[in-house]
Design an enzyme around this catalytic site. Structure first.
Site, PDB file in Angstrom:
ATOM      1  N   GLU A  89      10.572  16.069  15.311  1.00 29.24           N
ATOM      2  CA  GLU A  89      10.366  15.179  14.015  1.00 29.24           C
ATOM      3  C   GLU A  89       9.880  16.509  12.899  1.00 29.24           C
ATOM      4  O   GLU A  89       8.918  16.676  13.810  1.00 29.24           O
ATOM      5  CB  GLU A  89      10.331  14.247  13.371  1.00 29.24           C
ATOM      6  CG  GLU A  89      10.617  14.168  12.058  1.00 29.24           C
ATOM      7  CD  GLU A  89      10.345  12.926  11.322  1.00 29.24           C
ATOM      8  OE1 GLU A  89       9.439  11.710  11.499  1.00 29.24           O
ATOM      9  OE2 GLU A  89      11.258  11.783  10.778  1.00 29.24           O
TER      10      GLU A  89
ATOM     11  N   LYS B 144       0.831  -0.769  -0.012  1.00 28.95           N
ATOM     12  CA  LYS B 144      -0.163  -0.320  -0.080  1.00 28.95           C
ATOM     13  C   LYS B 144       0.794   1.215   0.019  1.00 28.95           C
ATOM     14  O   LYS B 144       1.168   1.415   0.978  1.00 28.95           O
ATOM     15  CB  LYS B 144      -0.721  -0.320   1.355  1.00 28.95           C
ATOM     16  CG  LYS B 144      -2.168   1.199   0.851  1.00 28.95           C
ATOM     17  CD  LYS B 144      -2.660   1.345   1.894  1.00 28.95           C
ATOM     18  CE  LYS B 144      -1.536   3.004   2.561  1.00 28.95           C
ATOM     19  NZ  LYS B 144      -1.629   3.920   2.283  1.00 28.95           N
TER      20      LYS B 144
ATOM     21  N   CYS C  77      13.707  10.836   6.469  1.00 29.89           N
ATOM     22  CA  CYS C  77      13.518  10.231   7.466  1.00 29.89           C
ATOM     23  C   CYS C  77      15.226  10.683   8.404  1.00 29.89           C
ATOM     24  O   CYS C  77      15.186  10.798   9.353  1.00 29.89           O
ATOM     25  CB  CYS C  77      13.509   8.828   7.153  1.00 29.89           C
ATOM     26  SG  CYS C  77      14.199   7.586   6.686  1.00 29.89           S
TER      27      CYS C  77
ATOM     28  N   GLU D 237      10.666   0.965   9.817  1.00 28.13           N
ATOM     29  CA  GLU D 237      11.838   2.378   9.549  1.00 28.13           C
ATOM     30  C   GLU D 237      10.986   3.267  10.197  1.00 28.13           C
ATOM     31  O   GLU D 237       9.951   4.122   9.282  1.00 28.13           O
ATOM     32  CB  GLU D 237      11.976   1.885   8.089  1.00 28.13           C
ATOM     33  CG  GLU D 237      13.383   2.484   7.812  1.00 28.13           C
ATOM     34  CD  GLU D 237      13.202   3.941   7.954  1.00 28.13           C
ATOM     35  OE1 GLU D 237      12.929   5.069   8.564  1.00 28.13           O
ATOM     36  OE2 GLU D 237      13.661   4.410   6.625  1.00 28.13           O
TER      37      GLU D 237
HETATM   38  P1  NAI Z   1       1.739   8.336   7.694  1.00 29.75           P
HETATM   39  O1  NAI Z   1       2.849   7.054   8.995  1.00 29.75           O
HETATM   40  O2  NAI Z   1       0.786   8.610   8.308  1.00 29.75           O
HETATM   41  O3  NAI Z   1       2.455   7.344   6.946  1.00 29.75           O
HETATM   42  C1  NAI Z   1       2.650   6.580   6.401  1.00 29.75           C
HETATM   43  C2  NAI Z   1       2.349   5.471   5.549  1.00 29.75           C
HETATM   44  O4  NAI Z   1       1.207   4.971   6.654  1.00 29.75           O
HETATM   45  C3  NAI Z   1       1.092   6.081   4.069  1.00 29.75           C
HETATM   46  O5  NAI Z   1       0.965   4.959   3.416  1.00 29.75           O
HETATM   47  C4  NAI Z   1      -0.043   5.924   4.884  1.00 29.75           C
HETATM   48  O6  NAI Z   1      -1.462   6.094   4.276  1.00 29.75           O
HETATM   49  C5  NAI Z   1      -0.055   4.830   6.376  1.00 29.75           C
HETATM   50  N1  NAI Z   1      -0.659   4.969   7.350  1.00 29.75           N
HETATM   51  C6  NAI Z   1      -1.463   6.017   7.787  1.00 29.75           C
HETATM   52  N2  NAI Z   1      -2.364   5.161   9.413  1.00 29.75           N
HETATM   53  C7  NAI Z   1      -2.010   3.794   9.238  1.00 29.75           C
HETATM   54  C8  NAI Z   1      -2.618   3.228   9.893  1.00 29.75           C
HETATM   55  N3  NAI Z   1      -3.554   3.178  10.803  1.00 29.75           N
HETATM   56  N4  NAI Z   1      -2.003   2.019   9.733  1.00 29.75           N
HETATM   57  C9  NAI Z   1      -2.033   1.592   8.492  1.00 29.75           C
HETATM   58  N5  NAI Z   1      -0.857   2.176   7.558  1.00 29.75           N
HETATM   59  C10 NAI Z   1      -1.201   3.251   8.047  1.00 29.75           C
HETATM   60  O7  NAI Z   1       2.703   9.765   7.908  1.00 29.75           O
HETATM   61  P2  NAI Z   1       2.104  11.054   7.374  1.00 29.75           P
HETATM   62  O8  NAI Z   1       0.442  11.862   8.266  1.00 29.75           O
HETATM   63  O9  NAI Z   1       1.809  10.896   6.129  1.00 29.75           O
HETATM   64  O10 NAI Z   1       3.306  12.053   8.180  1.00 29.75           O
HETATM   65  C11 NAI Z   1       3.440  12.342   9.122  1.00 29.75           C
HETATM   66  C12 NAI Z   1       4.839  12.319   9.600  1.00 29.75           C
HETATM   67  O11 NAI Z   1       5.210  10.855   9.230  1.00 29.75           O
HETATM   68  C13 NAI Z   1       5.845  13.343   9.421  1.00 29.75           C
HETATM   69  O12 NAI Z   1       5.860  15.265   9.003  1.00 29.75           O
HETATM   70  C14 NAI Z   1       7.069  13.187   9.158  1.00 29.75           C
HETATM   71  O13 NAI Z   1       7.622  13.124  10.373  1.00 29.75           O
HETATM   72  C15 NAI Z   1       6.837  11.064   9.694  1.00 29.75           C
HETATM   73  N6  NAI Z   1       7.459  10.498   8.613  1.00 29.75           N
HETATM   74  C16 NAI Z   1       8.565   9.939   8.067  1.00 29.75           C
HETATM   75  C17 NAI Z   1       8.980   8.858   7.456  1.00 29.75           C
HETATM   76  C18 NAI Z   1      10.240   8.490   7.777  1.00 29.75           C
HETATM   77  O14 NAI Z   1      10.440   7.737   6.044  1.00 29.75           O
HETATM   78  N7  NAI Z   1      10.409   8.110   8.605  1.00 29.75           N
HETATM   79  C19 NAI Z   1       7.831   9.336   6.116  1.00 29.75           C
HETATM   80  C20 NAI Z   1       6.739  10.189   6.381  1.00 29.75           C
HETATM   81  C21 NAI Z   1       6.161  10.201   7.333  1.00 29.75           C
END
Ligand code: NAI
Ligand code: MG
Length: 482
Positions: free
Chosen positions: A391, A186, A294, A260
């Site tokens: 972050e 996904k 990240c 991660e």
């Molecule tokens: P997120 O963690 O919500 O999204 C990442 C993925 O997880 C997306 O595909 C999303 O649809 C999915 N997701 C969301 N809720 C879920 C759930 N309950 N169960 C399973 N999958 C789920 O991140 P978001 O809201 O896009 O970004 C928020 C913050 O996260 C950013 O401001 C940043 O600080 C951090 N982030 C860190 C990343 C990294 O590479 N470590 C990448 C993206 C965001």
């Protein structure tokens, strides 16, 4: 010099070769299937807020179908195939990705807002290289883990973020398939298009139906996938909050999990460093790619004796940074990925000011449409300030000073995260001495954000667990029968 003084002619990459469908269905069992939800959502170009395509929103029934398709393909085809045969498919996919690299790069930039220079020179070549690299391991698993009798796990659910859409897909799908697992992936809701292009590549490569399934949607779709009882392994990259939620959802199940998550990585400049090289490295570590990395070097620690000089050089360099159309080959900082992310960053910038830190932003021309944020420096930052602890995931750098090695190691490690760190010094002994004391999955020396498929990546503490890349990355998709 200010970027107001830049009078470069626009040099946009052509979008002529992009073949986008107006509407994308779900990729299940090797074909495009309409979502049972009957719902679609828009994928925007964050650089100008235009709609690129409509994308299916998968519900429970759709996720069930995708998991069953992956299970069938695992049981009947993929787990029975020899490693050499699986490797051939992976090589074929890698070559097709390489052939289409221009299209993939432009699409990544259109959908996510990152500069074309980054997607063309970093994201897409690395994604291809991950497939080439893991293709080579597919028939050598017994040699990679001699005496441990490795075997595949089964169906892997993979959830990826929006900052490196195709690269994160490659980090997850390439080792999973090489090890004999099948997948349901996904992608992030704001950047699904390259994953959908990847589905077309799987078709073109003749990959057996159901080995790769792509279900699009929001967090709700991701949560359904995580909760599915027939999933054996979950790999997630994204926010720490969602990572913790997934961890809880797996308690009491036999699902294997790798996470991660976020970071607040320290970039440490010692007084004997090559200053100009370090300044360029600092800029690269946090500002290029809008800080959507990240492992971004978002906390800078400068030795006191050179602090003033480094800050002045950073400010001078930021004046010449080029913000704007991500498709333009001159652009250093493109668009912030979404309105929501821009609001988060702006909230943190306001917070930094209210916490008493001193702010610097260059004077520069900003596009009038789309989501953009100026590169931002904060000095006079307290160790306990939220902008130094949390972050931000944007082009925001906090700068702190230190006097001794012990002090900076302590400050750098004073973080809930532990993903990466950078050290800039002319002395090898300092690199090794300090590198061992830093609680970070990766420590770069006199460089930053360098990746290679053969070297493992992953974090400590709240940055997650498990490693992706290298031989380590294989073990996340294997079980051992010794
Ligand atoms: P997120 O963690 O919500 O999204 C990442 C993925 O997880 C997306 O595909 C999303 O649809 C999915 N997701 C969301 N809720 C879920 C759930 N309950 N169960 C399973 N999958 C789920 O991140 P978001 O809201 O896009 O970004 C928020 C913050 O996260 C950013 O401001 C940043 O600080 C951090 N982030 C860190 C990343 C990294 O590479 N470590 C990448 C993206 C965001
Ligand atoms: Mg988009």
């Amino acid at each position: 010099m200010s970027s107001n003084n830049w009078n470069l002619d626009p040099a946009p990459e052509s979008t002529a070769q992009i073949q986008l469908k107006p509407k994308y269905e779900l990729f299940i069992d090797g074909s495009w299937q309409k979502p049972h939800s009957k719902k679609y959502f828009d994928s925007l170009n964050p650089a100008n807020e235009s709609i690129l395509a409509q994308i299916a929103h998968a519900n429970q029934k759709d996720v069930d179908m995708a998991v069953s398709s992956a299970r069938r393909a695992y049981r009947d085809v993929w787990s029975k195939m020899s490693g050499a045969q699986r490797g051939k498919y992976l090589f074929r996919i890698a070559r097709l990705m390489q052939e289409k690299s221009r299209e993939l790069a432009v699409l990544e930039t259109l959908d996510g807002g990152k500069p074309i220079r980054e997607s063309r020179d970093v994201d897409i070549p690395l994604a291809c290289n991950h497939f080439f690299y893991y293709a080579g391991w597919a028939d050598k698993l017994n040699e990679a883990f001699a005496g441990q009798k490795p075997s595949s796990i089964g169906v892997a659910a993979q959830i990826t973020p929006w900052n490196f859409p195709l690269l994160m897909l490659a980090w997850k799908i390439a080792p999973a398939l090489a090890c004999g697992n099948t997948v349901v992936l996904k992608p992030a809701e704001t950047t699904s298009l390259t994953a959908l292009k990847f589905a077309e590549i799987c078709q073109e490569a003749g990959l057996p139906n159901g080995v790769v399934n792509i279900v699009t949607g929001f967090g709700d779709t991701g949560a359904l996938l995580v909760a599915h009882p027939d999933v054996d392994k979950i790999a997630f990259t994204g926010s720490t909050a969602v990572g913790k939620y997934i961890q809880k959802a797996c308690i009491g199940t036999a699902k294997k999990l790798t996470l991660e998550l976020g970071g607040k990585s320290a970039n440490i400049i010692l007084e004997d460093a090559q200053i100009d090289q370090a300044v360029e490295g600092i800029i690269n570590a946090i500002f290029f790619n809008q800080g959507h990395v990240c492992c971004a070097g978002s906390r800078l620690f400068v030795q006191e004796s050179i602090a003033q000089q480094v800050v002045e050089k950073l400010k001078f360099r930021l004046q010449s940074i080029y913000i704007g159309d991500p498709l333009d080959k001159n652009t250093d900082i493109g668009a912030i990925n979404s309105k929501k992310q821009l609001e988060t960053i702006e909230k943190y910038i306001a917070l930094g000011i209210s916490e008493g830190a001193s702010i610097f932003q260059p004077e520069c021309r900003m596009p009038t449409k789309g989501y953009y944020c100026k590169p931002t420096l904060f000095t006079d930052v307290a160790q306990s300030a939220r902008i130094a602890q949390e972050e931000i995931f944007g082009p925001v750098l906090t700068i702190q000073t230190f006097r001794t090695m012990e002090e900076v190691v302590q400050k750098a490690n004073n973080s809930p995260y532990g993903l990466a760190a950078g050290i800039w010094t002319a002395k090898g002994a300092r690199i090794f001495g300090m590198g061992k004391q830093l609680h970070a999955g990766v420590v770069w020396a006199n460089t930053y954000n360098k990746f290679d498929p053969s070297s493992p990546f992953g974090g400590y503490k709240e940055s997650g667990y498990g490693r992706e890349g290298g031989r380590h990355g294989l073990s996340a998709y294997l079980q051992f029968n010794t």
